[in-house]
Design a protein around this motif. Structure first.
Motif, PDB file in Angstrom:
ATOM      1  N   ASN A   1      22.309  45.177  -2.417  1.00 36.80           N
ATOM      2  CA  ASN A   1      23.017  44.011  -2.687  1.00 36.80           C
ATOM      3  C   ASN A   1      23.635  43.427  -1.236  1.00 36.80           C
ATOM      4  O   ASN A   1      23.657  42.227  -1.022  1.00 36.80           O
ATOM      5  N   ALA A   2      24.157  44.442  -0.436  1.00 43.11           N
ATOM      6  CA  ALA A   2      24.874  43.890   0.826  1.00 43.11           C
ATOM      7  C   ALA A   2      23.803  43.420   1.800  1.00 43.11           C
ATOM      8  O   ALA A   2      23.951  42.254   2.684  1.00 43.11           O
ATOM      9  N   PHE A   3      22.815  44.152   1.910  1.00 38.23           N
ATOM     10  CA  PHE A   3      21.569  43.687   2.770  1.00 38.23           C
ATOM     11  C   PHE A   3      21.073  42.220   2.160  1.00 38.23           C
ATOM     12  O   PHE A   3      20.710  41.434   3.149  1.00 38.23           O
ATOM     13  N   LEU A   4      21.159  42.061   0.844  1.00 41.90           N
ATOM     14  CA  LEU A   4      20.484  40.761   0.494  1.00 41.90           C
ATOM     15  C   LEU A   4      21.294  39.612   0.909  1.00 41.90           C
ATOM     16  O   LEU A   4      20.945  38.545   1.110  1.00 41.90           O
ATOM     17  N   LYS A   5      22.760  39.824   0.684  1.00 43.46           N
ATOM     18  CA  LYS A   5      23.837  38.803   1.014  1.00 43.46           C
ATOM     19  C   LYS A   5      23.556  38.280   2.521  1.00 43.46           C
ATOM     20  O   LYS A   5      23.568  37.229   2.704  1.00 43.46           O
ATOM     21  N   GLU A   6      23.456  39.512   3.523  1.00 40.31           N
ATOM     22  CA  GLU A   6      23.129  39.013   4.716  1.00 40.31           C
ATOM     23  C   GLU A   6      21.931  38.161   5.038  1.00 40.31           C
ATOM     24  O   GLU A   6      21.915  37.378   5.612  1.00 40.31           O
ATOM     25  N   ALA A   7      20.787  38.616   4.315  1.00 45.17           N
ATOM     26  CA  ALA A   7      19.652  38.038   4.486  1.00 45.17           C
ATOM     27  C   ALA A   7      19.892  36.724   4.008  1.00 45.17           C
ATOM     28  O   ALA A   7      19.263  35.633   4.807  1.00 45.17           O
ATOM     29  N   LYS A   8      20.379  36.189   2.891  1.00 42.06           N
ATOM     30  CA  LYS A   8      20.712  34.936   2.464  1.00 42.06           C
ATOM     31  C   LYS A   8      21.307  34.197   3.307  1.00 42.06           C
ATOM     32  O   LYS A   8      21.058  32.971   3.632  1.00 42.06           O
ATOM     33  N   TRP A   9      22.488  34.638   3.976  1.00 43.85           N
ATOM     34  CA  TRP A   9      23.497  33.981   4.883  1.00 43.85           C
ATOM     35  C   TRP A   9      22.649  33.563   6.071  1.00 43.85           C
ATOM     36  O   TRP A   9      22.767  32.498   6.376  1.00 43.85           O
ATOM     37  N   PHE A  10      21.842  34.457   6.525  1.00 44.43           N
ATOM     38  CA  PHE A  10      21.167  34.035   7.711  1.00 44.43           C
ATOM     39  C   PHE A  10      19.754  33.321   7.721  1.00 44.43           C
ATOM     40  O   PHE A  10      19.543  32.508   8.540  1.00 44.43           O
ATOM     41  N   ALA A  11      19.278  33.339   6.543  1.00 44.93           N
ATOM     42  CA  ALA A  11      18.166  32.580   6.156  1.00 44.93           C
ATOM     43  C   ALA A  11      18.706  31.137   6.012  1.00 44.93           C
ATOM     44  O   ALA A  11      17.986  30.202   6.244  1.00 44.93           O
ATOM     45  N   SER A  12      19.911  30.989   5.515  1.00 42.77           N
ATOM     46  CA  SER A  12      20.260  29.440   5.208  1.00 42.77           C
ATOM     47  C   SER A  12      21.079  28.968   6.362  1.00 42.77           C
ATOM     48  O   SER A  12      21.550  27.711   6.315  1.00 42.77           O
ATOM     49  N   GLY A  13      21.138  29.779   7.389  1.00 44.71           N
ATOM     50  CA  GLY A  13      21.875  29.227   8.513  1.00 44.71           C
ATOM     51  C   GLY A  13      23.550  29.471   8.425  1.00 44.71           C
ATOM     52  O   GLY A  13      24.362  28.886   9.217  1.00 44.71           O
ATOM     53  N   VAL A  14      23.836  30.181   7.561  1.00 46.66           N
ATOM     54  CA  VAL A  14      25.511  30.213   7.163  1.00 46.66           C
ATOM     55  C   VAL A  14      25.867  31.439   8.154  1.00 46.66           C
ATOM     56  O   VAL A  14      25.494  32.400   8.232  1.00 46.66           O
ATOM     57  N   VAL A  15      26.998  31.202   8.918  1.00 45.18           N
ATOM     58  CA  VAL A  15      27.813  32.049   9.555  1.00 45.18           C
ATOM     59  C   VAL A  15      28.997  32.348   8.836  1.00 45.18           C
ATOM     60  O   VAL A  15      30.014  31.432   8.782  1.00 45.18           O
ATOM     61  N   PRO A  16      29.281  33.536   8.247  1.00 52.85           N
ATOM     62  CA  PRO A  16      30.402  33.862   7.304  1.00 52.85           C
ATOM     63  C   PRO A  16      31.701  34.094   8.396  1.00 52.85           C
ATOM     64  O   PRO A  16      31.585  34.103   9.461  1.00 52.85           O
ATOM     65  N   THR A  17      32.659  33.879   7.658  1.00 49.27           N
ATOM     66  CA  THR A  17      33.981  34.415   8.480  1.00 49.27           C
ATOM     67  C   THR A  17      34.023  35.908   8.756  1.00 49.27           C
ATOM     68  O   THR A  17      33.297  36.554   8.380  1.00 49.27           O
ATOM     69  N   THR A  18      34.878  35.954   9.665  1.00 52.26           N
ATOM     70  CA  THR A  18      34.848  37.375  10.205  1.00 52.26           C
ATOM     71  C   THR A  18      35.005  38.679   9.009  1.00 52.26           C
ATOM     72  O   THR A  18      34.601  39.483   8.996  1.00 52.26           O
TER      73      THR A  18
END
Length: 271
Positions: A100-117
């Protein structure tokens, strides 16, 4: 070998090595090979934890899924035979959380989202794989069969995971052959602090690592007093090995770690 040093723990080291290998293999699938759609299917299959779920996966994912399913079930069964408690559900849950954590990262970076620290580190502690590995180690050491629960070691597990994630993100572990992108704390920090420099960002990460080591040492002493010394020492060893694991040179090699391995296995640094 660095984490479980007792010569009598050969079988535990073998089982733990399997878990660590799966973390790396699945991490590469998420970072390098899979599309978001394929990774969603893989994550759903892990959440289902049924062998038939393999049929819904792309061909290249099936062997990994089946190997994970069979291996973790076998580890749970063997622990049950030795200690009388079957931890397979908790082992499975650890892999669910990781994917689930891997998938969240994959979705962030596939969509160009840079999360907060904060968002990145909260998820990154899980995606480091440390939690999944330490859950298996907890049961391989025979814990969890009495009044001791996973919650009792959550703090030290979190500290080890934070140290590994931040060391990795310092950039000393860049793999020139990996084309995937899974982000870093430094990237998130520099977006939040637009006037900062890379040197200041790295300095902030080093300070975070130092602070986490203080927490880890405190928790280690606490667990030693609670008769959880075997797990606590192994967790401490896990954090100790992190700088060696990520101390790459300009040739993408690990010369210091290689010398330690030669010394440990052959007793002669010149081998």
């Amino acid at each position: 070998m660095a984490v479980l040093t007792d010569p009598k723990m050969s079988q535990q080291r073998i089982e733990l090595a399997k878990c660590i290998s799966f973390v790396y293999v699945i991490d590469d699938i998420f970072d390098v090979y899979g599309t978001v759609e394929e990774l969603t299917l893989f994550t759903q299959a892990v959440n289902r934890w049924e062998l038939v779920a393999m049929l819904d996966l792309p061909e290249y994912m099936r062997s990994t899924y089946k190997a994970l399913y069979d291996t973790i079930n076998d580890i749970g069964y063997n622990i049950h035979k030795i200690y009388g408690q079957n931890p397979t559900q908790n082992l499975q849950n650890a892999w669910v959380s990781l994917c689930n954590a891997f998938l969240k990262e994959a979705k962030w970076f596939a969509s160009g989202v840079v999360p907060t620290t904060d968002e990145y580190l909260k998820n990154g502690i899980v995606s480091s794989g440390v939690h999944a590995v330490l859950v298996h180690m907890f049961y391989l050491l025979g814990l969890g069969v009495s009044s001791i629960h996973l919650e009792d070691v959550s703090a030290i597990s979190s500290s080890v995971a934070t140290i590994l994630r931040l060391w990795d993100d310092l950039g000393s572990a860049k793999d020139e052959n990996q084309e995937g992108k899974d982000g870093s704390y430094i990237e998130c920090y520099m977006k939040e602090n637009k006037d900062t420099s890379i040197e200041l960002a790295r300095g902030n990460v080093i300070k975070l690592i130092e602070d986490e080591w203080k927490k880890l040492n405190k928790e280690h002493l606490h667990l030693m007093s609670q008769f959880l010394g075997s797990f606590s020492k192994a967790s401490l060893n896990c954090a100790r090995i992190v700088p060696l694991m990520y101390n790459y040179d300009d040739n993408q090699s690990l010369p210091v770690l290689q010398e330690y391995i030669k010394s440990m296995l052959y007793g002669d640094l010149s081998v």
